[in-house]
Design a protein around this motif. Structure first.
Motif, mmCIF file in Angstrom:
data_model
loop_
_atom_site.group_PDB
_atom_site.id
_atom_site.type_symbol
_atom_site.label_atom_id
_atom_site.label_comp_id
_atom_site.label_asym_id
_atom_site.label_seq_id
_atom_site.Cartn_x
_atom_site.Cartn_y
_atom_site.Cartn_z
ATOM 1 N N MET A 1 7.537 -4.862 -11.458
ATOM 2 C CA MET A 1 6.304 -4.129 -11.303
ATOM 3 C C MET A 1 5.221 -4.831 -12.120
ATOM 4 N N TRP A 24 -5.732 1.382 1.565
ATOM 5 C CA TRP A 24 -5.539 0.058 0.981
ATOM 6 C C TRP A 24 -6.486 -0.114 -0.203
ATOM 7 N N VAL A 53 -3.300 -3.780 -1.858
ATOM 8 C CA VAL A 53 -2.130 -2.962 -2.137
ATOM 9 C C VAL A 53 -2.141 -1.709 -1.261
ATOM 10 N N ASP A 55 -1.478 2.066 -0.518
ATOM 11 C CA ASP A 55 -1.517 3.192 -1.445
ATOM 12 C C ASP A 55 -1.217 4.501 -0.724
ATOM 13 N N ILE A 65 -3.169 1.042 -12.181
ATOM 14 C CA ILE A 65 -1.981 1.392 -11.394
ATOM 15 C C ILE A 65 -0.860 0.391 -11.650
ATOM 16 N N PHE A 67 2.056 -1.661 -9.456
ATOM 17 C CA PHE A 67 2.358 -2.000 -8.067
ATOM 18 C C PHE A 67 3.494 -3.004 -7.999
ATOM 19 N N GLU A 69 5.542 -5.943 -5.415
ATOM 20 C CA GLU A 69 5.245 -6.884 -4.341
ATOM 21 C C GLU A 69 6.525 -7.320 -3.650
ATOM 22 N N ALA A 73 8.081 -3.672 -1.909
ATOM 23 C CA ALA A 73 6.923 -2.935 -1.410
ATOM 24 C C ALA A 73 7.198 -2.291 -0.053
ATOM 25 N N ALA A 85 2.436 -5.518 -0.817
ATOM 26 C CA ALA A 85 2.281 -4.892 -2.128
ATOM 27 C C ALA A 85 2.073 -3.396 -1.934
ATOM 28 N N SER A 86 2.660 -2.592 -2.831
ATOM 29 C CA SER A 86 2.594 -1.142 -2.703
ATOM 30 C C SER A 86 2.368 -0.499 -4.068
ATOM 31 N N ASN A 87 1.499 0.498 -4.119
ATOM 32 C CA ASN A 87 1.211 1.242 -5.343
ATOM 33 C C ASN A 87 2.393 2.169 -5.630
#
Length: 101
Positions: A1, A24, A53, A55, A65, A67, A69, A73, A85-87
């Motif tokens: 992360m 996003w 990212v 979201d 935040i 996130f 990858e 993700a 990529a994700s929050n």
């Protein structure tokens, strides 16, 4: 992360069906210097390129935040989804104490 500051949002005119209505964020990743100065430093100081990212937890501009990858993700989706990529965390505070040498 990784940890970063949200510096903007992205609006898409076309998207794949699995991501219809998705949010996003544009995120400036933290550098080592930013950890030493704290979370209230300018994201423009980051030497890292910004990331787009996905979201789904409500991150906003100016917020810090966490996130992930790569393959991590895309793990929350049932079907294979093109997300890089994700929050995964909304960060309230960071306590950083470097190791004494």
């Amino acid at each position: 992360m990784r940890i970063g500051t949200v510096i903007g949002r992205v609006t898409l005119s076309k998207t794949v069906p699995a991501l219809q209505g998705a949010r996003w964020l544009i995120v400036s990743p933290f550098t080592g210097e930013q950890f030493q100065r704290g979370t209230k430093t300018s994201p423009a100081l980051s030497k890292e390129p910004s990331a787009v990212v996905y979201d789904n937890i409500g991150g906003g501009v100016g917020q810090t935040i966490g996130f992930v990858e790569g393959r991590q993700a895309a793990q929350p989706f049932d079907e294979p989804t093109p997300v890089d990529a994700s929050n995964v965390a909304l960060v309230d505070e960071i306590f950083y104490r470097p190791v004494d040498k």
